[in-house]
Motif scaffolding. Structure first.
Motif, mmCIF file in Angstrom:
data_model
loop_
_atom_site.group_PDB
_atom_site.id
_atom_site.type_symbol
_atom_site.label_atom_id
_atom_site.label_comp_id
_atom_site.label_asym_id
_atom_site.label_seq_id
_atom_site.Cartn_x
_atom_site.Cartn_y
_atom_site.Cartn_z
ATOM 1 N N GLU A 15 14.641 -80.497 41.205
ATOM 2 C CA GLU A 15 14.721 -80.737 42.719
ATOM 3 C C GLU A 15 14.671 -79.970 43.651
ATOM 4 O O GLU A 15 15.276 -78.935 43.499
ATOM 5 N N THR A 16 13.799 -80.108 44.398
ATOM 6 C CA THR A 16 13.589 -78.870 45.566
ATOM 7 C C THR A 16 14.127 -79.426 46.779
ATOM 8 O O THR A 16 14.390 -80.443 47.362
ATOM 9 N N GLN A 17 14.298 -78.069 47.755
ATOM 10 C CA GLN A 17 14.310 -78.404 49.143
ATOM 11 C C GLN A 17 13.516 -77.403 49.828
ATOM 12 O O GLN A 17 13.326 -76.322 49.739
ATOM 13 N N MET A 18 12.488 -78.158 50.607
ATOM 14 C CA MET A 18 11.428 -77.342 51.746
ATOM 15 C C MET A 18 12.257 -76.805 52.775
ATOM 16 O O MET A 18 12.890 -77.906 53.379
ATOM 17 N N HIS A 19 11.691 -75.597 53.169
ATOM 18 C CA HIS A 19 12.482 -75.119 54.298
ATOM 19 C C HIS A 19 11.565 -75.394 55.281
ATOM 20 O O HIS A 19 10.032 -75.192 55.280
ATOM 21 N N LEU A 20 11.952 -75.534 56.748
ATOM 22 C CA LEU A 20 11.040 -75.902 57.688
ATOM 23 C C LEU A 20 11.836 -74.971 58.935
ATOM 24 O O LEU A 20 13.005 -75.180 59.211
ATOM 25 N N THR A 21 11.008 -74.287 59.501
ATOM 26 C CA THR A 21 11.586 -73.525 60.705
ATOM 27 C C THR A 21 10.705 -73.788 61.977
ATOM 28 O O THR A 21 9.892 -74.434 61.787
ATOM 29 N N CYS A 22 11.489 -73.549 63.069
ATOM 30 C CA CYS A 22 11.007 -73.797 64.501
ATOM 31 C C CYS A 22 10.132 -72.583 64.946
ATOM 32 O O CYS A 22 9.344 -72.683 65.794
ATOM 33 N N ILE A 45 14.889 -81.308 52.956
ATOM 34 C CA ILE A 45 14.427 -80.347 53.771
ATOM 35 C C ILE A 45 15.482 -79.530 54.357
ATOM 36 O O ILE A 45 16.542 -80.202 54.780
ATOM 37 N N LEU A 46 15.342 -78.445 54.382
ATOM 38 C CA LEU A 46 16.261 -77.444 55.216
ATOM 39 C C LEU A 46 15.643 -77.104 56.471
ATOM 40 O O LEU A 46 14.496 -76.340 56.716
ATOM 41 N N CYS A 47 16.311 -77.627 57.635
ATOM 42 C CA CYS A 47 15.785 -77.297 59.170
ATOM 43 C C CYS A 47 16.488 -76.321 59.713
ATOM 44 O O CYS A 47 17.760 -76.220 59.790
ATOM 45 N N GLY A 50 14.866 -70.411 62.614
ATOM 46 C CA GLY A 50 14.306 -69.422 62.225
ATOM 47 C C GLY A 50 14.508 -68.250 62.747
ATOM 48 O O GLY A 50 15.183 -68.000 63.764
ATOM 49 N N ASP A 51 14.100 -67.131 62.156
ATOM 50 C CA ASP A 51 14.286 -65.688 62.785
ATOM 51 C C ASP A 51 13.148 -65.311 63.556
ATOM 52 O O ASP A 51 12.247 -66.149 63.634
ATOM 53 N N PRO A 52 13.286 -64.302 64.422
ATOM 54 C CA PRO A 52 12.110 -64.079 65.297
ATOM 55 C C PRO A 52 10.924 -63.569 64.307
ATOM 56 O O PRO A 52 11.028 -63.061 63.209
ATOM 57 N N GLU A 60 11.537 -66.738 70.385
ATOM 58 C CA GLU A 60 11.109 -67.525 71.407
ATOM 59 C C GLU A 60 10.403 -68.888 71.054
ATOM 60 O O GLU A 60 9.886 -68.900 69.918
ATOM 61 N N VAL A 61 10.468 -69.871 72.084
ATOM 62 C CA VAL A 61 10.111 -71.091 71.549
ATOM 63 C C VAL A 61 8.486 -71.005 71.724
ATOM 64 O O VAL A 61 8.156 -70.670 72.431
ATOM 65 N N THR A 62 7.781 -71.898 70.472
ATOM 66 C CA THR A 62 6.723 -72.114 70.770
ATOM 67 C C THR A 62 6.156 -73.089 71.422
ATOM 68 O O THR A 62 6.797 -74.303 71.350
ATOM 69 N N GLU A 63 5.353 -73.000 72.294
ATOM 70 C CA GLU A 63 4.674 -73.993 73.154
ATOM 71 C C GLU A 63 4.172 -75.223 72.180
ATOM 72 O O GLU A 63 3.392 -75.187 71.241
ATOM 73 N N GLY A 64 4.763 -76.371 72.480
ATOM 74 C CA GLY A 64 4.398 -77.748 71.701
ATOM 75 C C GLY A 64 5.205 -77.832 70.325
ATOM 76 O O GLY A 64 4.975 -78.477 69.521
ATOM 77 N N GLY A 65 6.329 -76.814 70.243
ATOM 78 C CA GLY A 65 7.101 -76.828 69.211
ATOM 79 C C GLY A 65 8.387 -77.293 69.567
ATOM 80 O O GLY A 65 8.744 -78.275 70.254
ATOM 81 N N PHE A 66 9.408 -76.655 68.740
ATOM 82 C CA PHE A 66 10.791 -76.960 68.847
ATOM 83 C C PHE A 66 11.589 -75.912 69.234
ATOM 84 O O PHE A 66 11.437 -74.720 69.023
#
Length: 133
Positions: A15-22, A45-47, A50-52, A60-66
């Motif tokens: 059983e795995t958990q995929m990391h997703l960062t912004c 999913i691990l939401c 994220g680090d710089p 910083e926020v990515t344009e079109g991101g979260f």
């Protein structure tokens, strides 16, 4: 992350958990990653915000991101309902952003951090993984 998670999930039946960062990611890339996770049988999913990025001091926020993990959790829930189990980060001592230049976190910043954790849960997180700095 997707490749590793898929390999462990499919080859070793773990059983795995995929990391997703912004960090440095657009909404379209998250959509594709979630679809690929689903296609590979990944249910966790691990939401994270994220680090710089490497070489940058400030996130910083990515344009079109979260903008943050709350936005990411909401998006996963909007797109996939309860298909994925969603984990988020919690910081028992407070997030480092609140006290990296101080010996300890202030009470006000700690309360703000706890409210933000509650916001992640209210957005749809199923569990909290703790991290100490």
């Amino acid at each position: 992350t997707l490749e590793l998670s898929s390999n462990f999930q499919q080859q070793f039946c773990l059983e795995t958990q995929m990391h997703l960062t912004c960090t440095n990611i657009h909404k379209e890339s998250v959509t594709k990653a979630l679809e690929a996770a689903k296609a590979n049988g990944i249910r966790n999913i691990l939401c994270l915000r994220g680090d710089p990025p490497h070489g940058q001091d400030k996130w910083e926020v990515t344009e079109g991101g979260f903008a943050n993990a709350v936005d990411l959790v909401r998006y996963v829930k909007e797109q996939h309902g309860d298909y994925f189990g969603i984990a988020v980060a919690g910081y028992p001592e407070g997030h480092i952003d609140h006290f990296k230049d101080l010996p300890e976190i202030t009470e006000e910043a700690y309360k703000k951090d706890l409210q933000y954790l509650k916001d992640k849960v209210d957005a749809g997180a199923d569990c909290i993984i703790t991290q100490l700095f």
